[in-house]
Enzyme design. Structure first.
Site, PDB file in Angstrom:
ATOM      1  N   ARG A  12     -31.017  16.234  13.021  1.00  0.00           N
ATOM      2  CA  ARG A  12     -32.261  16.010  12.286  1.00  0.00           C
ATOM      3  C   ARG A  12     -31.841  16.240  10.838  1.00  0.00           C
ATOM      4  NH1 ARG A  12     -35.257  19.245   8.439  1.00  0.00           N
ATOM      5  NH2 ARG A  12     -37.426  18.603   8.530  1.00  0.00           N
ATOM      6  N   LEU A  71     -31.591  14.054  -0.701  1.00  0.00           N
ATOM      7  CA  LEU A  71     -30.136  14.014  -0.532  1.00  0.00           C
ATOM      8  C   LEU A  71     -29.552  12.793  -1.244  1.00  0.00           C
ATOM      9  CD1 LEU A  71     -27.476  14.906   0.961  1.00  0.00           C
ATOM     10  CD2 LEU A  71     -28.214  13.467   2.866  1.00  0.00           C
ATOM     11  N   HIS A 117     -42.630  22.457  12.007  1.00  0.00           N
ATOM     12  CA  HIS A 117     -42.505  23.852  11.558  1.00  0.00           C
ATOM     13  C   HIS A 117     -43.032  24.050  10.144  1.00  0.00           C
ATOM     14  CE1 HIS A 117     -39.096  21.544  10.228  1.00  0.00           C
ATOM     15  NE2 HIS A 117     -38.889  22.443   9.284  1.00  0.00           N
ATOM     16  N   ASP A 118     -43.272  22.971   9.411  1.00  0.00           N
ATOM     17  CA  ASP A 118     -43.744  23.094   8.030  1.00  0.00           C
ATOM     18  C   ASP A 118     -45.266  23.075   7.990  1.00  0.00           C
ATOM     19  OD1 ASP A 118     -41.292  23.346   6.738  1.00  0.00           O
ATOM     20  OD2 ASP A 118     -40.954  21.186   6.810  1.00  0.00           O
ATOM     21  N   ASP A 176     -35.342  30.911   3.004  1.00  0.00           N
ATOM     22  CA  ASP A 176     -36.124  29.748   3.416  1.00  0.00           C
ATOM     23  C   ASP A 176     -35.951  29.559   4.918  1.00  0.00           C
ATOM     24  OD1 ASP A 176     -37.658  27.459   3.558  1.00  0.00           O
ATOM     25  OD2 ASP A 176     -36.165  26.145   2.632  1.00  0.00           O
ATOM     26  N   ASN A 230     -28.667  18.592   1.650  1.00  0.00           N
ATOM     27  CA  ASN A 230     -29.148  18.259   0.310  1.00  0.00           C
ATOM     28  C   ASN A 230     -28.795  19.395  -0.636  1.00  0.00           C
ATOM     29  OD1 ASN A 230     -31.016  17.089  -1.821  1.00  0.00           O
ATOM     30  ND2 ASN A 230     -31.955  19.091  -1.475  1.00  0.00           N
ATOM     31  N   GLU A 254     -30.830  11.167  -3.766  1.00  0.00           N
ATOM     32  CA  GLU A 254     -31.265  11.000  -5.157  1.00  0.00           C
ATOM     33  C   GLU A 254     -30.112  11.271  -6.131  1.00  0.00           C
ATOM     34  OE1 GLU A 254     -35.392  12.558  -6.550  1.00  0.00           O
ATOM     35  OE2 GLU A 254     -33.915  14.145  -6.656  1.00  0.00           O
ATOM     36  N   GLN A 308     -31.718  27.375  -3.865  1.00  0.00           N
ATOM     37  CA  GLN A 308     -31.153  26.290  -3.050  1.00  0.00           C
ATOM     38  C   GLN A 308     -30.597  25.195  -3.956  1.00  0.00           C
ATOM     39  OE1 GLN A 308     -34.809  25.715  -0.852  1.00  0.00           O
ATOM     40  NE2 GLN A 308     -33.883  26.402   1.059  1.00  0.00           N
ATOM     41  N   ASP A 319     -32.218  16.891   7.142  1.00  0.00           N
ATOM     42  CA  ASP A 319     -33.203  17.495   6.260  1.00  0.00           C
ATOM     43  C   ASP A 319     -33.301  16.719   4.942  1.00  0.00           C
ATOM     44  OD1 ASP A 319     -34.904  19.902   5.844  1.00  0.00           O
ATOM     45  OD2 ASP A 319     -33.521  20.323   4.194  1.00  0.00           O
ATOM     46  N   GLU A 354     -35.716  13.182   8.062  1.00  0.00           N
ATOM     47  CA  GLU A 354     -36.974  13.610   7.455  1.00  0.00           C
ATOM     48  C   GLU A 354     -37.171  12.758   6.207  1.00  0.00           C
ATOM     49  OE1 GLU A 354     -39.155  17.608   5.669  1.00  0.00           O
ATOM     50  OE2 GLU A 354     -37.037  17.288   5.301  1.00  0.00           O
TER      51      GLU A 354
HETATM   52  C1  NOJ Z   1     -37.525  20.528   4.857  1.00  0.00           C
HETATM   53  C2  NOJ Z   1     -37.692  21.568   5.905  1.00  0.00           C
HETATM   54  O1  NOJ Z   1     -38.482  21.056   6.940  1.00  0.00           O
HETATM   55  C3  NOJ Z   1     -38.325  22.760   5.226  1.00  0.00           C
HETATM   56  O2  NOJ Z   1     -38.694  23.741   6.167  1.00  0.00           O
HETATM   57  C4  NOJ Z   1     -37.367  23.308   4.204  1.00  0.00           C
HETATM   58  O3  NOJ Z   1     -37.981  24.351   3.487  1.00  0.00           O
HETATM   59  C5  NOJ Z   1     -36.964  22.218   3.218  1.00  0.00           C
HETATM   60  N1  NOJ Z   1     -36.603  20.989   3.851  1.00  0.00           N
HETATM   61  C6  NOJ Z   1     -35.785  22.665   2.395  1.00  0.00           C
HETATM   62  O4  NOJ Z   1     -34.645  22.680   3.202  1.00  0.00           O
END
Ligand code: NOJ
Length: 553
Positions: free
Chosen positions: A204, A211, A318-319, A66, A108, A213, A174, A206, A251
């Site tokens: 930052r 996390l 980036h997503d 990932d 998480n 929950e 994961q 994630d 996030e």
């Molecule tokens: C959010 C991240 O921005 C993303 O790129 C990632 O795949 C997921 N969290 C899992 O860590």
């Protein structure tokens, strides 16, 4: 009244954040993979651009299923990116240039290759067993819904070694950490303390809602009465004890009503910052419609946030460009405008494109969009390459399409690596957005380039703390295409004007004071004198203005 000194303390409220991934930024040893040595060579470019805080995407050892968000060791550097010494040198150079550095905190979940999980899955008696979430059967009251539809079949995976299911909100590789376990919480604090000691100014964080929950974790394993927000509060207190001005930028892509809790409500003692996912999505809808009202709606629905807190504004990360907070119909409008091909869309909710390609390379529109993002109340956040208008490479799978290597020059391998371009970490886009057309070197010498324009915009935003600090209001000018925002802070008043439409407009802006002069802070227009408490301005198609509102001489 002198307000500027106040801005030195809560630095994040006026920060310009720049996100980059070390592996795609610059390669110093010719193996085709970006590294800390390469990044260090370019710190001056970032300082010159004027950003104030670098956000490093995960640079830890990883199983790399990932793109680094599957960490195998939270206390080390991915050897492909350099040594700990290289990291430290980078930090020293960044500090010398006055740049803060934050990094992704991914806790998480871990990779299934992490020593903690390998230990945990060995036996039900393992001392790390309870560090993850295990169940004999998939519980009825567990979490629902996958994050990556089409790539994930569920959130529980059966592990044959010990005959139980483990929870994973993301990919099956994961596994989710169990934050109800106090050893896990202590370990996460240790990870935070470790990286703060290396000089980071925060994280930052994630996937914060995941996390926190507790669904799916047996009540019996939980500490009695544990409120996950208490945990976030503990983390914030801990980070502040170790470094008084370090931040947690979360996030948290949730509806507005749920966001305030993550700031810690009126106490403001949880996350320091949240990304403004809803504001971002509203800008895309507004651009698709040529109508500013979706942004007005988003700003009006925004919760009041604690004084010291801030939103981080952005247009791309980036997503996938998630449009999940729009209605189906609204999302279809954005898809039709900016990503009509199925290959441009992802997970039924987002686009895997960068902004310049979505806007067909239209420079005026692009600059209006970024000017608008910088004018949103919050701290502007850029994703590397946005400053030169990089495009995506749709030939690369899924979200990775927007994570191509940085385009430094028009030369071989875009100056990213001395290895042949074919050996570069990921293939570059070609055509109008390839390195020959879009690169740092040629934009540096062109005064009209996007890069130099960004430098001016950033300089301006840094000198307009009233946007990060002040009270803002939407000024009604009777034209739905034109967004006028006014910010007041002490004796400073700023006003930004953005035209979302492809038609020029003329608007009368009520100022609330009898006489004033509007001084153009970004362009070179002559000052506009207000008459009868109103300023009349002409605004070009996709035009934008930043004014200082000053008492008439
Ligand atoms: C959010 C991240 O921005 C993303 O790129 C990632 O795949 C997921 N969290 C899992 O860590």
């Amino acid at each position: 009244m002198l307000h500027v000194p106040a801005t030195a303390d809560l630095w994040w409220k006026n920060a310009i954040i720049y996100c980059l991934d070390v592996q795609t930024f610059a390669d110093s040893d010719g193996d085709g993979i970006g590294d800390f040595g390469g990044l260090t060579q370019h710190v001056d470019d970032l300082a010159g651009l004027g950003v104030t805080c670098i956000w490093l995407m995960p640079f830890y050892p990883t199983a790399d299923h990932d793109d680094g968000y599957d960490v195998t060791d939270h206390y080390a550097i991915d050897p492909r990116l350099g040594t700990f010494g290289d990291f430290t040198e980078f930090m020293a150079v960044a500090r010398d240039r006055g740049l803060r550095v934050i990094a992704d905190l991914v806790v998480n979940h871990t990779s299934d290759q992490h020593a903690w999980f390998r230990e945990s899955r060995k036996s039900r008696e393992s001392r790390h067993r309870d560090w993850y979430v295990w169940q004999d059967a998939i519980p009825d009251d567990g979490p629902e819904g996958v994050v990556f539809p089409g790539e994930q079949s569920g959130v529980w995976t059966f592990d044959t070694e010990t005959g139980q299911y483990y929870l994973h909100r993301f990919y099956h590789h994961q596994p989710d950490l169990n934050i109800a376990n106090h050893q896990v919480r202590d370990e996460i604090a240790k990870v935070i303390g470790f990286w703060l000691a290396q000089g980071l100014s925060g994280f930052r964080v994630d996937a914060v809602p995941f996390l926190l929950e507790l669904d799916g974790i047996d009540a019996i394993d939980r500490e009695i009465g544990m409120d996950p927000h208490d945990y976030l509060r503990d983390l914030r207190a801990f980070i502040q004890r170790r470094n008084g001005d370090a931040i947690l930028l979360g996030e948290v892509n949730l509806p507005f009503e749920e966001q305030r809790r993550f700031f810690g409500d009126e106490d403001g003692d949880e996350l320091t910052m949240l990304f403004d996912f809803i504001g971002m999505q509203s800008i895309y809808l507004a651009m698709a419609r040529g109508d500013a009202r979706p942004i007005v709606r988003a700003l009006r629905q925004r919760p009041e946030i604690p004084d010291d807190a801030a939103y981080a504004s952005f247009l791309r990360n980036h997503d996938e460009l998630t449009l999940d907070k729009l209605t189906d119909g609204e999302r279809d409008e954005v898809f039709a405008a900016f990503g009509p091909e199925p290959d441009m869309q992802l997970y039924g909710r987002g686009l895997r494109r960068r902004l310049p390609t979505m806007l067909g390379g239209d420079q005026q529109w692009l600059r209006m969009a970024y000017s608008l993002m910088f004018a949103m109340p919050g701290a502007p956040t850029l994703f590397y390459g946005e400053e030169i208008g990089m495009g995506e490479n749709l030939a690369i799978e899924d979200r990775l399409a927007v994570r191509t290597p940085m385009q430094w020059t028009s030369g071989p391998a875009a100056g990213f690596t001395t290895a042949p371009a074919t050996a570069a970490f990921r293939p570059f886009p070609d055509g109008d957005f390839g390195p020959e057309e879009v690169n740092v070197a040629s934009q540096r010498t062109d005064p009209d380039s996007l890069l130099n324009w960004f430098e001016r915009l950033i300089r301006l935003r840094k000198s307009a703390p009233e946007i990060g600090w002040g009270e803002y209001r939407v000024v009604d000018v009777g034209n739905d295409a034109v967004l006028v925002l006014q910010y007041c802070w002490g004796d400073r008043t700023a006003m930004t004007v953005h035209n979302l439409a492809t038609r020029a407009a003329k608007v009368s802006i009520p100022l609330g004071v009898e006489t004033a002069t509007l001084r153009d802070r970004l362009g070179s227009a002559s000052p506009i004198a207000a008459k009868d408490a109103t300023a009349s301005i002409k605004i070009a198609a996709h035009g934008y203005h930043w004014f200082a509102v000053e008492p008439a001489p």
